[in-house]
Design a protein around this motif. Structure first.
Motif, PDB file in Angstrom:
ATOM      1  N   ALA A   1       0.825  -1.204   0.000  1.00 33.13           N
ATOM      2  CA  ALA A   1       0.000   0.000   0.000  1.00 33.13           C
ATOM      3  C   ALA A   1       0.863   1.258   0.000  1.00 33.13           C
ATOM      4  O   ALA A   1       0.579   2.227  -0.727  1.00 33.13           O
ATOM      5  CB  ALA A   1      -0.928  -0.006   1.215  1.00 33.13           C
ATOM      6  N   GLU A   2       1.927   1.263   0.795  1.00 36.70           N
ATOM      7  CA  GLU A   2       2.798   2.440   0.860  1.00 36.70           C
ATOM      8  C   GLU A   2       3.576   2.623  -0.442  1.00 36.70           C
ATOM      9  O   GLU A   2       3.765   3.752  -0.924  1.00 36.70           O
ATOM     10  CB  GLU A   2       3.760   2.342   2.048  1.00 36.70           C
ATOM     11  N   ALA A   3       4.027   1.524  -1.037  1.00 33.49           N
ATOM     12  CA  ALA A   3       4.748   1.616  -2.305  1.00 33.49           C
ATOM     13  C   ALA A   3       3.843   2.152  -3.405  1.00 33.49           C
ATOM     14  O   ALA A   3       4.247   3.006  -4.217  1.00 33.49           O
ATOM     15  CB  ALA A   3       5.312   0.251  -2.690  1.00 33.49           C
ATOM     16  N   GLU A   4       2.612   1.677  -3.430  1.00 36.78           N
ATOM     17  CA  GLU A   4       1.660   2.159  -4.430  1.00 36.78           C
ATOM     18  C   GLU A   4       1.386   3.645  -4.252  1.00 36.78           C
ATOM     19  O   GLU A   4       1.306   4.402  -5.225  1.00 36.78           O
ATOM     20  CB  GLU A   4       0.354   1.372  -4.327  1.00 36.78           C
ATOM     21  N   ARG A   5       1.268   4.086  -2.994  1.00 36.01           N
ATOM     22  CA  ARG A   5       1.009   5.502  -2.717  1.00 36.01           C
ATOM     23  C   ARG A   5       2.179   6.376  -3.192  1.00 36.01           C
ATOM     24  O   ARG A   5       1.988   7.417  -3.812  1.00 36.01           O
ATOM     25  CB  ARG A   5       0.770   5.698  -1.219  1.00 36.01           C
ATOM     26  N   ILE A   6       3.406   5.949  -2.902  1.00 33.06           N
ATOM     27  CA  ILE A   6       4.583   6.718  -3.316  1.00 33.06           C
ATOM     28  C   ILE A   6       4.682   6.788  -4.831  1.00 33.06           C
ATOM     29  O   ILE A   6       4.934   7.853  -5.412  1.00 33.06           O
ATOM     30  CB  ILE A   6       5.861   6.099  -2.709  1.00 33.06           C
ATOM     31  N   ALA A   7       4.490   5.669  -5.488  1.00 30.27           N
ATOM     32  CA  ALA A   7       4.577   5.643  -6.948  1.00 30.27           C
ATOM     33  C   ALA A   7       3.530   6.544  -7.581  1.00 30.27           C
ATOM     34  O   ALA A   7       3.805   7.273  -8.542  1.00 30.27           O
ATOM     35  CB  ALA A   7       4.425   4.211  -7.456  1.00 30.27           C
ATOM     36  N   SER A   8       2.327   6.524  -7.043  1.00 26.91           N
ATOM     37  CA  SER A   8       1.241   7.324  -7.594  1.00 26.91           C
ATOM     38  C   SER A   8       1.456   8.811  -7.374  1.00 26.91           C
ATOM     39  O   SER A   8       1.245   9.627  -8.272  1.00 26.91           O
ATOM     40  CB  SER A   8      -0.080   6.884  -6.963  1.00 26.91           C
TER      41      SER A   8
END
Length: 261
Positions: free
Chosen positions: A46-53
């Motif tokens: 979830a955190e990786a997806e948030r950073i990438a987005s």
């Protein structure tokens, strides 16, 4: 100031929360593509997806238990198949306690993740960093350790001893690694506002008063605890080209607390 980090690739361990997550976000804000490692797969994803987005870079979650040797090798095999510019060792949380109340199993479990995790990832990834440094751009390995290395406390004995050893590791390797194109260094955060701060202060409150609910009474006011962002900003600078002559040293980030008598 151009940190010359855009397009670099970094590994950050312990990246699902706290200081590790802050460092991953700080690097990503400078255009660094990050591989984020932690044991908590769902939170990490979830955190990786948030950073990438939000920051429009590649943020790849890699769930991994770095207290296990085979998992350390699995991560290293994954990373050495690709370019890698920066390694930030951050995973690990050594519990508080004195020499008489930290039993051997607890001590060994904590050191398997933080102390031997750092040692083994350094052993596995340093040759890969050196092999890529032939292009003239130094690679960096930075260890996030802790201010207990500077001010060892009998109430945090396993952490004080482990942190001191990791500072020695960083200084010893970093003293001449720059000859082979890799800077190795460390930072020692003091009390930082994270979930872990609460856990440590609850342990101290239990030991002092027998009441962990009084932990907030132990939060200092001068200096107040630092923020994750303050640590992440320092790390981002230190792994950048602007700190290209810094190796074999450990910088303490504690608002000056460690310099007081």
């Amino acid at each position: 100031m151009d940190l010359e980090l855009n397009g670099k690739r970094a590994l950050v361990t312990g990246a699902s929360k706290g200081i590790g997550l802050g460092i991953a976000r700080g690097l990503a804000a400078e255009g660094v593509h990050v591989t984020m490692v932690a044991r908590s797969a769902d939170r990490l994803a979830a955190e990786a997806e948030r950073i990438a987005s939000e920051l429009h870079i590649e943020a790849a979650p890699f769930p991994c238990d770095l207290s296990q040797s085979d998992e350390q090798h699995r991560l290293a095999d994954h990373l050495t198949a690709e370019p890698l510019d920066i390694v930030v060792n951050n995973a690990g949380a050594i519990p508080g306690g004195s020499i008489t109340n930290v039993d051997e199993e607890t001590w060994r479990d904590a050191w398997d993740l933080k102390v031997f995790g750092y040692i083994n990832l350094t052993r596995l990834l340093l040759p890969h960093l050196e092999a890529q440094a032939t292009d003239g751009a130094p690679r960096v390995l930075l260890n996030v350790i802790g201010a207990a290395a500077d001010r060892p406390s009998p109430g945090y004995i396993a952490g004080a001893v482990g942190n001191s050893g990791l500072v020695a590791l960083s200084k010893a390797i970093g003293s001449n690694s720059i000859r082979r194109g890799v800077r190795v260094l460390a930072v020692n955060p003091g009390l930082i506002i994270t979930d872990r701060m609460g856990d440590l202060l609850k342990q101290q409150a239990e030991a002092r008063w027998g009441d962990p609910s009084r932990w907030e009474e132990l939060i200092p006011e001068d200096p107040a605890p630092g923020t994750v962002e303050q640590v992440a900003d320092v790390v981002t600078f230190l792994v950048s080209a602007r700190a290209s002559h810094v190796s074999g040293t450990a910088l303490t980030i504690d608002g000056g607390a460690g310099a007081r008598s």
